[in-house]
Design a protein around this motif. Sequence first.
Motif, PDB file in Angstrom:
ATOM      1  N   GLN A 106      21.569  41.744  -9.534  1.00 24.70           N
ATOM      2  CA  GLN A 106      23.017  41.840  -9.324  1.00 24.70           C
ATOM      3  C   GLN A 106      23.409  41.344  -7.933  1.00 24.70           C
ATOM      4  N   ARG A 107      22.624  41.726  -6.922  1.00 25.44           N
ATOM      5  CA  ARG A 107      22.913  41.284  -5.544  1.00 25.44           C
ATOM      6  C   ARG A 107      22.765  39.772  -5.410  1.00 25.44           C
ATOM      7  N   ALA A 108      21.748  39.217  -6.054  1.00 25.32           N
ATOM      8  CA  ALA A 108      21.512  37.775  -5.966  1.00 25.32           C
ATOM      9  C   ALA A 108      22.601  36.994  -6.697  1.00 25.32           C
ATOM     10  N   ARG A 109      23.119  37.537  -7.814  1.00 21.79           N
ATOM     11  CA  ARG A 109      24.232  36.880  -8.514  1.00 21.79           C
ATOM     12  C   ARG A 109      25.477  36.831  -7.645  1.00 21.79           C
ATOM     13  N   LEU A 110      25.767  37.930  -6.959  1.00 20.32           N
ATOM     14  CA  LEU A 110      26.914  37.968  -6.050  1.00 20.32           C
ATOM     15  C   LEU A 110      26.743  36.943  -4.941  1.00 20.32           C
ATOM     16  N   LEU A 111      25.545  36.871  -4.391  1.00 25.78           N
ATOM     17  CA  LEU A 111      25.248  35.908  -3.339  1.00 25.78           C
ATOM     18  C   LEU A 111      25.389  34.475  -3.845  1.00 25.78           C
ATOM     19  N   LYS A 112      24.948  34.232  -5.078  1.00 23.07           N
ATOM     20  CA  LYS A 112      25.068  32.898  -5.677  1.00 23.07           C
ATOM     21  C   LYS A 112      26.538  32.497  -5.830  1.00 23.07           C
ATOM     22  N   ARG A 113      27.372  33.433  -6.275  1.00 23.33           N
ATOM     23  CA  ARG A 113      28.806  33.135  -6.411  1.00 23.33           C
ATOM     24  C   ARG A 113      29.453  32.822  -5.067  1.00 23.33           C
ATOM     25  N   GLN A 114      29.072  33.581  -4.023  1.00 21.09           N
ATOM     26  CA  GLN A 114      29.631  33.333  -2.692  1.00 21.09           C
ATOM     27  C   GLN A 114      29.210  31.962  -2.164  1.00 21.09           C
ATOM     28  N   ILE A 115      27.963  31.590  -2.382  1.00 21.07           N
ATOM     29  CA  ILE A 115      27.463  30.297  -1.912  1.00 21.07           C
ATOM     30  C   ILE A 115      28.132  29.158  -2.677  1.00 21.07           C
ATOM     31  N   ALA A 116      28.294  29.329  -3.994  1.00 20.81           N
ATOM     32  CA  ALA A 116      28.946  28.291  -4.796  1.00 20.81           C
ATOM     33  C   ALA A 116      30.402  28.119  -4.379  1.00 20.81           C
ATOM     34  N   LYS A 117      31.081  29.218  -4.099  1.00 19.62           N
ATOM     35  CA  LYS A 117      32.479  29.159  -3.655  1.00 19.62           C
ATOM     36  C   LYS A 117      32.595  28.433  -2.320  1.00 19.62           C
ATOM     37  N   LYS A 118      31.680  28.747  -1.408  1.00 18.92           N
ATOM     38  CA  LYS A 118      31.667  28.103  -0.090  1.00 18.92           C
ATOM     39  C   LYS A 118      31.370  26.601  -0.231  1.00 18.92           C
ATOM     40  N   ALA A 119      30.488  26.242  -1.173  1.00 17.21           N
ATOM     41  CA  ALA A 119      30.140  24.842  -1.368  1.00 17.21           C
ATOM     42  C   ALA A 119      31.323  24.045  -1.929  1.00 17.21           C
ATOM     43  N   THR A 120      32.093  24.669  -2.847  1.00 11.43           N
ATOM     44  CA  THR A 120      33.253  23.969  -3.385  1.00 11.43           C
ATOM     45  C   THR A 120      34.357  23.829  -2.344  1.00 11.43           C
ATOM     46  N   GLU A 121      34.497  24.834  -1.474  1.00 12.89           N
ATOM     47  CA  GLU A 121      35.483  24.726  -0.393  1.00 12.89           C
ATOM     48  C   GLU A 121      35.099  23.616   0.588  1.00 12.89           C
ATOM     49  N   ALA A 122      33.813  23.497   0.871  1.00 10.73           N
ATOM     50  CA  ALA A 122      33.351  22.454   1.786  1.00 10.73           C
ATOM     51  C   ALA A 122      33.520  21.069   1.174  1.00 10.73           C
ATOM     52  N   ALA A 123      33.324  20.967  -0.147  1.00 10.88           N
ATOM     53  CA  ALA A 123      33.476  19.676  -0.811  1.00 10.88           C
ATOM     54  C   ALA A 123      34.947  19.273  -0.907  1.00 10.88           C
ATOM     55  N   ALA A 124      35.832  20.253  -1.030  1.00 12.32           N
ATOM     56  CA  ALA A 124      37.270  19.965  -1.134  1.00 12.32           C
ATOM     57  C   ALA A 124      37.853  19.484   0.193  1.00 12.32           C
ATOM     58  N   SER A 125      37.315  19.969   1.290  1.00  9.55           N
ATOM     59  CA  SER A 125      37.866  19.573   2.595  1.00  9.55           C
ATOM     60  C   SER A 125      37.152  18.414   3.217  1.00  9.55           C
TER      61      SER A 125
END
Length: 98
Positions: free
Chosen positions: A79-98
Amino acid sequence: MSRTCELTGKAVQSGNNVSHANNRTRRKFLPNLCNVTLISDSLGQRYRLRVSAYALRSVEHRGGLDAFLLKADAAELSQRARLLKRQIAKKATEAAAS
Protein backbone atom coordinates in the motif's frame (compact mmCIF):
# COMPACT_ATOMS: atom_id res chain seq x y z
CA MET A 1 4.53 -6.82 10.18
CA SER A 2 4.30 -9.56 7.57
CA ARG A 3 7.31 -11.19 5.98
CA THR A 4 6.65 -9.71 2.54
CA CYS A 5 8.77 -7.53 0.27
CA GLU A 6 7.15 -4.13 -0.23
CA LEU A 7 8.33 -3.80 -3.84
CA THR A 8 8.10 -7.26 -5.38
CA GLY A 9 5.52 -8.98 -3.17
CA LYS A 10 7.91 -11.88 -2.49
CA ALA A 11 6.62 -13.69 0.61
CA VAL A 12 7.07 -16.84 2.69
CA GLN A 13 6.92 -20.09 0.73
CA SER A 14 6.35 -23.55 2.14
CA GLY A 15 7.95 -26.86 1.27
CA ASN A 16 9.42 -30.00 2.72
CA ASN A 17 12.56 -31.02 4.57
CA VAL A 18 13.53 -34.33 2.99
CA SER A 19 15.72 -36.63 5.09
CA HIS A 20 18.13 -39.28 3.84
CA ALA A 21 15.38 -41.86 4.49
CA ASN A 22 13.04 -39.72 2.31
CA ASN A 23 10.89 -38.65 5.30
CA ARG A 24 9.14 -35.38 4.57
CA THR A 25 8.35 -32.70 7.16
CA ARG A 26 6.92 -29.28 6.40
CA ARG A 27 9.12 -26.18 6.53
CA LYS A 28 9.08 -22.50 5.57
CA PHE A 29 11.34 -20.69 3.11
CA LEU A 30 11.69 -17.09 4.35
CA PRO A 31 12.56 -14.23 1.96
CA ASN A 32 15.83 -12.38 2.57
CA LEU A 33 14.32 -9.09 3.79
CA CYS A 34 16.40 -5.97 4.53
CA ASN A 35 15.35 -2.66 6.06
CA VAL A 36 16.73 -0.04 3.65
CA THR A 37 16.37 3.67 3.03
CA LEU A 38 15.85 4.50 -0.64
CA ILE A 39 15.92 8.01 -2.09
CA SER A 40 13.35 9.25 -4.58
CA ASP A 41 15.02 11.60 -7.06
CA SER A 42 11.84 13.29 -8.28
CA LEU A 43 10.34 13.81 -4.80
CA GLY A 44 13.67 14.55 -3.12
CA GLN A 45 12.87 12.47 -0.03
CA ARG A 46 14.09 9.32 1.68
CA TYR A 47 11.79 6.36 2.28
CA ARG A 48 12.36 3.42 4.63
CA LEU A 49 11.18 0.19 3.04
CA ARG A 50 11.43 -3.49 3.90
CA VAL A 51 12.58 -5.13 0.68
CA SER A 52 14.19 -8.40 -0.36
CA ALA A 53 17.81 -8.53 -1.48
CA TYR A 54 16.52 -9.50 -4.94
CA ALA A 55 14.36 -6.34 -5.09
CA LEU A 56 17.27 -4.19 -3.98
CA ARG A 57 19.35 -5.51 -6.88
CA SER A 58 16.42 -4.86 -9.25
CA VAL A 59 16.08 -1.27 -8.03
CA GLU A 60 19.78 -0.65 -8.67
CA HIS A 61 19.59 -2.33 -12.09
CA ARG A 62 16.62 -0.25 -13.25
CA GLY A 63 18.29 3.00 -12.21
CA GLY A 64 16.77 3.90 -8.85
CA LEU A 65 13.53 3.83 -6.92
CA ASP A 66 11.60 6.10 -9.30
CA ALA A 67 12.36 4.04 -12.41
CA PHE A 68 11.58 0.80 -10.58
CA LEU A 69 8.20 1.99 -9.29
CA LEU A 70 7.09 3.49 -12.61
CA LYS A 71 7.75 0.18 -14.35
CA ALA A 72 6.42 -2.09 -11.55
CA ASP A 73 2.97 -3.67 -11.55
CA ALA A 74 0.75 -2.10 -8.88
CA ALA A 75 -0.66 -5.50 -7.84
CA GLU A 76 2.75 -6.60 -6.50
CA LEU A 77 3.41 -3.41 -4.52
CA SER A 78 2.46 -2.77 -0.90
CA GLN A 79 0.00 0.00 0.00
CA ARG A 80 2.83 2.42 0.86
CA ALA A 81 4.66 1.65 -2.38
CA ARG A 82 1.48 2.21 -4.43
CA LEU A 83 1.04 5.63 -2.84
CA LEU A 84 4.67 6.43 -3.58
CA LYS A 85 4.24 5.28 -7.19
CA ARG A 86 1.24 7.59 -7.66
CA GLN A 87 3.16 10.55 -6.23
CA ILE A 88 6.14 9.89 -8.51
CA ALA A 89 3.91 9.48 -11.58
CA LYS A 90 2.10 12.74 -10.76
CA LYS A 91 5.42 14.57 -10.36
CA ALA A 92 6.66 13.11 -13.66
CA THR A 93 3.58 14.31 -15.56
CA GLU A 94 3.90 17.78 -14.03
CA ALA A 95 7.55 17.92 -15.10
CA ALA A 96 6.66 16.79 -18.62
CA ALA A 97 3.89 19.40 -18.90
CA SER A 98 6.17 22.29 -17.99
